[in-house]
Design a protein around this motif. Structure first.
Motif, PDB file in Angstrom:
ATOM      1  N   PRO A  13     -22.955  57.764  75.230  1.00 45.94           N
ATOM      2  CA  PRO A  13     -24.083  56.750  75.152  1.00 45.94           C
ATOM      3  C   PRO A  13     -25.194  57.149  75.910  1.00 45.94           C
ATOM      4  N   TYR A  14     -24.989  57.973  77.012  1.00 46.99           N
ATOM      5  CA  TYR A  14     -26.131  58.148  77.921  1.00 46.99           C
ATOM      6  C   TYR A  14     -26.810  59.378  77.686  1.00 46.99           C
ATOM      7  N   VAL A  15     -26.485  59.987  76.473  1.00 45.55           N
ATOM      8  CA  VAL A  15     -27.307  61.067  76.069  1.00 45.55           C
ATOM      9  C   VAL A  15     -28.259  60.761  74.934  1.00 45.55           C
ATOM     10  N   TYR A  16     -29.465  61.182  75.115  1.00 41.15           N
ATOM     11  CA  TYR A  16     -30.599  60.730  74.242  1.00 41.15           C
ATOM     12  C   TYR A  16     -30.749  61.999  73.204  1.00 41.15           C
ATOM     13  N   ILE A  17     -30.681  61.559  71.956  1.00 38.82           N
ATOM     14  CA  ILE A  17     -30.997  62.564  70.867  1.00 38.82           C
ATOM     15  C   ILE A  17     -32.206  62.632  70.227  1.00 38.82           C
ATOM     16  N   SER A  18     -32.875  63.407  70.402  1.00 38.09           N
ATOM     17  CA  SER A  18     -34.043  63.707  69.563  1.00 38.09           C
ATOM     18  C   SER A  18     -34.177  64.805  68.344  1.00 38.09           C
ATOM     19  N   LEU A  19     -34.257  64.304  67.230  1.00 37.84           N
ATOM     20  CA  LEU A  19     -33.921  64.762  66.006  1.00 37.84           C
ATOM     21  C   LEU A  19     -35.381  65.080  65.116  1.00 37.84           C
ATOM     22  N   LYS A  20     -35.521  66.224  64.930  1.00 36.23           N
ATOM     23  CA  LYS A  20     -36.668  66.655  64.170  1.00 36.23           C
ATOM     24  C   LYS A  20     -36.336  67.397  62.844  1.00 36.23           C
ATOM     25  N   GLU A  21     -37.052  67.708  62.101  1.00 38.78           N
ATOM     26  CA  GLU A  21     -36.739  68.262  60.559  1.00 38.78           C
ATOM     27  C   GLU A  21     -36.125  69.765  61.002  1.00 38.78           C
ATOM     28  N   GLN A  22     -36.694  70.569  62.068  1.00 34.19           N
ATOM     29  CA  GLN A  22     -36.246  71.732  62.034  1.00 34.19           C
ATOM     30  C   GLN A  22     -35.770  72.154  63.678  1.00 34.19           C
ATOM     31  N   GLU A  23     -35.538  70.900  64.247  1.00 33.66           N
ATOM     32  CA  GLU A  23     -34.879  71.125  65.708  1.00 33.66           C
ATOM     33  C   GLU A  23     -34.034  69.854  66.069  1.00 33.66           C
ATOM     34  N   VAL A  24     -33.246  70.061  67.062  1.00 30.39           N
ATOM     35  CA  VAL A  24     -32.567  69.027  67.673  1.00 30.39           C
ATOM     36  C   VAL A  24     -32.366  69.221  69.088  1.00 30.39           C
ATOM     37  N   LEU A  27     -30.311  65.326  75.527  1.00 29.01           N
ATOM     38  CA  LEU A  27     -30.616  65.083  76.747  1.00 29.01           C
ATOM     39  C   LEU A  27     -29.763  64.328  77.441  1.00 29.01           C
ATOM     40  N   ASN A  28     -28.965  64.909  78.545  1.00 24.87           N
ATOM     41  CA  ASN A  28     -28.081  64.305  79.245  1.00 24.87           C
ATOM     42  C   ASN A  28     -28.851  63.248  80.338  1.00 24.87           C
ATOM     43  N   THR A  29     -29.063  62.158  80.221  1.00 28.01           N
ATOM     44  CA  THR A  29     -30.292  61.369  81.307  1.00 28.01           C
ATOM     45  C   THR A  29     -29.386  61.250  82.590  1.00 28.01           C
ATOM     46  N   LEU A  30     -27.989  61.383  82.719  1.00 29.02           N
ATOM     47  CA  LEU A  30     -27.382  61.483  84.032  1.00 29.02           C
ATOM     48  C   LEU A  30     -27.749  62.676  84.942  1.00 29.02           C
ATOM     49  N   ASP A  31     -27.841  63.748  84.339  1.00 29.61           N
ATOM     50  CA  ASP A  31     -28.051  64.999  84.992  1.00 29.61           C
ATOM     51  C   ASP A  31     -29.270  65.794  84.577  1.00 29.61           C
ATOM     52  N   SER A  32     -30.076  65.491  83.580  1.00 32.56           N
ATOM     53  CA  SER A  32     -31.054  66.087  83.123  1.00 32.56           C
ATOM     54  C   SER A  32     -30.777  67.601  82.451  1.00 32.56           C
ATOM     55  N   SER A  33     -29.530  67.724  82.059  1.00 34.59           N
ATOM     56  CA  SER A  33     -29.052  68.779  81.413  1.00 34.59           C
ATOM     57  C   SER A  33     -29.509  68.589  79.823  1.00 34.59           C
ATOM     58  N   THR A  34     -29.676  69.896  79.143  1.00 34.28           N
ATOM     59  CA  THR A  34     -29.986  69.562  77.603  1.00 34.28           C
ATOM     60  C   THR A  34     -29.461  70.582  76.913  1.00 34.28           C
ATOM     61  N   PRO A 100     -27.982  53.509  70.318  1.00 35.65           N
ATOM     62  CA  PRO A 100     -29.052  52.506  71.145  1.00 35.65           C
ATOM     63  C   PRO A 100     -30.098  51.855  70.394  1.00 35.65           C
ATOM     64  N   TYR A 101     -30.599  50.572  70.874  1.00 33.57           N
ATOM     65  CA  TYR A 101     -31.558  49.794  70.186  1.00 33.57           C
ATOM     66  C   TYR A 101     -32.168  48.832  71.598  1.00 33.57           C
ATOM     67  N   ILE A 102     -33.388  48.964  71.532  1.00 35.06           N
ATOM     68  CA  ILE A 102     -34.037  48.100  72.384  1.00 35.06           C
ATOM     69  C   ILE A 102     -35.073  47.137  71.716  1.00 35.06           C
ATOM     70  N   ASN A 103     -34.913  45.718  72.366  1.00 36.08           N
ATOM     71  CA  ASN A 103     -35.856  44.872  71.728  1.00 36.08           C
ATOM     72  C   ASN A 103     -36.760  44.560  72.991  1.00 36.08           C
ATOM     73  N   ILE A 104     -38.104  45.151  73.155  1.00 34.95           N
ATOM     74  CA  ILE A 104     -38.992  45.059  74.006  1.00 34.95           C
ATOM     75  C   ILE A 104     -39.496  43.607  74.349  1.00 34.95           C
ATOM     76  N   GLN A 105     -39.956  43.028  73.118  1.00 25.97           N
ATOM     77  CA  GLN A 105     -40.527  41.677  73.225  1.00 25.97           C
ATOM     78  C   GLN A 105     -40.504  41.099  71.967  1.00 25.97           C
ATOM     79  N   GLN A 321     -36.190  54.427  79.874  1.00 22.15           N
ATOM     80  CA  GLN A 321     -37.550  54.840  79.926  1.00 22.15           C
ATOM     81  C   GLN A 321     -37.773  55.368  78.634  1.00 22.15           C
ATOM     82  N   ILE A 322     -37.027  56.451  78.231  1.00 20.68           N
ATOM     83  CA  ILE A 322     -37.344  56.916  76.877  1.00 20.68           C
ATOM     84  C   ILE A 322     -37.188  55.829  75.897  1.00 20.68           C
ATOM     85  N   MET A 323     -36.408  54.919  75.772  1.00 16.79           N
ATOM     86  CA  MET A 323     -36.391  53.898  74.760  1.00 16.79           C
ATOM     87  C   MET A 323     -37.682  53.107  74.904  1.00 16.79           C
ATOM     88  N   LEU A 324     -38.034  52.634  76.007  1.00 19.51           N
ATOM     89  CA  LEU A 324     -39.266  51.916  76.187  1.00 19.51           C
ATOM     90  C   LEU A 324     -40.601  52.958  75.527  1.00 19.51           C
TER      91      LEU A 324
END
Length: 414
Positions: A13-24, A27-34, A100-105, A321-324
């Protein structure tokens, strides 16, 4: 991992996934490894995690396990503590990993559906208030009409001799008492020439913990009003210094202002940056900042020293911060700027949203949140950023992007 078996595969759950059409990108947000991949099978595997029916966990069937690329990718995620597998025979009932889901306001949608509605809870979003209190200034700084568009700096506002009246400032402050303001900035003109400066300083005393005054060093050298110099919270007095400047003026400025102030050095090239660093070291300045200034001639300096690189983007960013970044622009969210004539903006480079003399703070906040081009909500949804795997990992858009008229101030997508 045995190819004859089946496994559940999930991402931590602490890993952010950025998924694009031709690349994924993972990012481990605990140690910044990718971990990145352009392999179609890997992209398809990660895509399956996001399918509603899979609830964040996908089944590694025989088709996946026949792919060496899939197996190698999974092993790398395990080595970097990004993901793991569960043997199907151990848990046959499908596990669930909440995505993950974030409700900002929760006010945004209701307010945008009724433009005539003004909710008191909009004040809960007011974070920063900048007051340009006057336009008077005896100086003729070469870049007076440019500095303030890139960072906080004084400006003579088209040389109009106008002031934001003290009673109007009191009205503004009174109307924001229930808001969670965390920053107030006082800027001119030359703020020492504000007619009611002593009264203003007393009026702002309850806000001292998050109050900042901005003054150009040339006005420090000729200062007549001692109220600011004797101000006890010197760190919150920002002295703006641009180059060239003589050693004599530097020495006089620091002596008059005091070393406890925050010195804001404006640099256009590497030589000015080195000179600023030498001043900081020579005078043992504790509080300072370096503000790069783009003058349409120093693009190389910006590319080499200001534009962000891949390592800069991922270092130290949190999952929150990424979700924001997906929902709001944290550089501008909750910001209101009041100009000397009472006109109000949310960003210095954007159009006026109204006038505080004619409209309340609530009305102005409502106008801003309902604008299709609201800077509060402006994220990286335009090309080329929207196609980049770092789209929401990158810092939010700032005044620099407005000056350059481009969103990708980076060395990832030239």
């Amino acid at each position: 991992m045995e190819k004859s078996k089946k496994y559940w595969f999930y991402i931590e759950p602490y890993v952010y996934i950025s998924l694009k059409e031709q690349e994924v990108l993972l990012l481990n947000t605990l140690d910044s490894s990718t971990e990145k991949s352009i392999d179609k099978e890997v992209i398809a595997l990660i895509s399956s995690i996001f399918e509603p029916k899979n609830c964040g966990v996908t089944l590694l069937n025989e088709q996946y396990l026949q792919s060496d690329k899939i197996i190698q990718f999974i092993k790398k995620t395990q080595e970097k503590y990004m993901g793991d597998i569960i043997e199907y025979q151990t848990i046959k009932q499908k596990p669930i990993q909440l995505l993950p889901y974030i409700n900002i306001q929760n006010d945004i949608k209701p307010i945008k559906t009724n433009k005539n509605f003004v909710g008191d809870n909009l004040l809960n979003d007011l974070r920063e208030l900048t007051l340009y209190i006057n336009t008077k200034c005896k100086q003729s700084c070469q870049n007076c009409n440019s500095y303030y568009k890139q960072f906080r700096h004084c400006n003579k506002y088209e040389n109009k001799n106008i002031e934001l009246k003290i009673d109007l400032i009191k009205k503004i402050l009174d109307s924001t008492k229930t808001s969670p303001l965390s920053q107030i900035n006082i800027i001119g003109g030359d703020i020492t020439r504000y007619n009611d400066l002593s009264l203003l300083i007393r009026m702002l005393k309850p806000y001292e913990e998050f109050l900042s005054y901005y003054i150009q060093y040339r006005n420090i050298l000729n200062i007549q009003h001692k109220a600011l110099i004797s101000y006890k919270n010197k760190k919150q007095l920002f002295v703006c210094i641009d180059f060239p400047i003589s050693e004599l003026d530097i020495n006089s400025c620091i002596n008059v202002a005091g070393k406890g102030c925050t010195f804001s050095f404006i640099v256009k090239d590497i030589k000015e940056y080195i000179y600023a660093q030498s001043i900081i070291e020579k005078y043992s300045l504790d509080f300072y900042q370096i503000m790069p200034f783009f003058n349409n001639k120093n693009i190389t300096f910006f590319k080499n020293n200001v534009f962000i690189n891949e390592s800069d983007i991922i270092e130290g960013i949190t999952f929150e911060q990424i979700m924001l970044n997906k929902k709001i622009n944290s550089n501008f969210w909750g910001n209101i700027l009041v100009m000397p004539d009472g006109s109000v903006k949310s960003c210095i480079n954007e159009s006026v949203i109204g006038n505080i003399k004619e409209q309340s703070i609530l009305e102005l906040l409502n106008i801003e949140i309902n604008k299709s081009s609201s800077m509060w909500l402006k994220t990286r949804e335009e090309k080329p950023c929207c196609d980049c795997i770092y789209q929401h990992i990158c810092p939010p858009l700032s005044n620099y992007e407005a000056i350059f008229n481009k969103t990708n101030l980076c060395n990832v997508i030239p």
